[in-house]
Design a protein around this motif. Structure first.
Motif, PDB file in Angstrom:
ATOM      1  N   LYS A  90     -11.804  -5.695   2.502  1.00 43.46           N
ATOM      2  CA  LYS A  90     -11.888  -4.522   3.362  1.00 43.46           C
ATOM      3  C   LYS A  90     -11.078  -3.390   2.730  1.00 43.46           C
ATOM      4  N   PRO A  91     -11.390  -2.149   3.071  1.00 41.36           N
ATOM      5  CA  PRO A  91     -10.585  -1.036   2.539  1.00 41.36           C
ATOM      6  C   PRO A  91      -9.087  -1.200   2.841  1.00 41.36           C
ATOM      7  N   ASP A  92      -8.750  -1.799   3.967  1.00 43.75           N
ATOM      8  CA  ASP A  92      -7.337  -2.018   4.309  1.00 43.75           C
ATOM      9  C   ASP A  92      -6.645  -3.012   3.379  1.00 43.75           C
ATOM     10  N   ASP A  93      -7.412  -3.742   2.580  1.00 47.64           N
ATOM     11  CA  ASP A  93      -6.819  -4.662   1.610  1.00 47.64           C
ATOM     12  C   ASP A  93      -6.361  -3.941   0.347  1.00 47.64           C
ATOM     13  N   SER A  94      -6.681  -2.662   0.221  1.00 45.08           N
ATOM     14  CA  SER A  94      -6.297  -1.894  -0.959  1.00 45.08           C
ATOM     15  C   SER A  94      -4.778  -1.807  -1.052  1.00 45.08           C
ATOM     16  N   SER A 119     -14.997   1.983   0.641  1.00 49.64           N
ATOM     17  CA  SER A 119     -15.753   1.816   1.892  1.00 49.64           C
ATOM     18  C   SER A 119     -17.198   2.221   1.710  1.00 49.64           C
ATOM     19  N   LYS A 143       3.744   2.207   2.654  1.00 47.80           N
ATOM     20  CA  LYS A 143       3.987   1.044   3.510  1.00 47.80           C
ATOM     21  C   LYS A 143       4.960   0.078   2.845  1.00 47.80           C
ATOM     22  N   ALA A 179       0.848  -1.185   0.000  1.00 41.90           N
ATOM     23  CA  ALA A 179       0.000   0.000   0.000  1.00 41.90           C
ATOM     24  C   ALA A 179       0.889   1.243   0.000  1.00 41.90           C
ATOM     25  N   SER A 224      -3.884 -11.264   8.790  1.00 42.65           N
ATOM     26  CA  SER A 224      -4.874 -10.275   8.370  1.00 42.65           C
ATOM     27  C   SER A 224      -5.798 -10.776   7.267  1.00 42.65           C
TER      28      SER A 224
END
Length: 123
Positions: free
Chosen positions: A87-91, A123, A43, A40, A63
């Protein structure tokens, strides 16, 4: 030279599914463990899932455990990543990789990399 080409990324709403594919060439595919990593913006590249050469062993990041499944088809030189309940965090940009042992979870332990495919979860 070894080539790994990812496909299947895109934009999906939270809770949706995507299936990523990686096609390998110039690689003795059936002899290599394969893995997926993701990165991401801002990161480090992180481990997602891996599969042993004979598909007997699979490993997942905490995760994604229970939501993602890694598959391989040695006859077609392909490895897929089925992603559910996104989930948005998987973007992230998702990368296919080879050259490490199936239990390796650090990017530097892998030799060959694809160019990546973008996954965006809204989201």
């Amino acid at each position: 030279q070894v080539r790994l080409v990812e496909s299947g990324g895109g934009l999906v709403p939270a809770g949706g599914s995507l299936r990523l594919s990686c096609a390998a060439s110039k690689l003795d595919f059936g002899s290599f463990a394969m893995a997926w990593f993701r990165q991401a913006p801002g990161k480090e590249r992180e481990f997602v899932a891996s599969i042993s050469w004979n598909a007997e062993n699979t490993y997942y990041a905490d995760s994604v455990k229970g939501r993602f499944t890694i598959f391989r088809d040695n006859a077609k030189n392909m490895v897929d990543l089925q992603m559910n309940k996104l989930k948005p965090d998987d973007s992230a940009i998702y990368y296919c990789t080879a050259g490490g042992a199936s239990w390796h979870r650090v990017a530097s332990e892998y030799t060959y990399w694809g160019q990546g495919t973008q996954v965006t979860v809204s989201s």
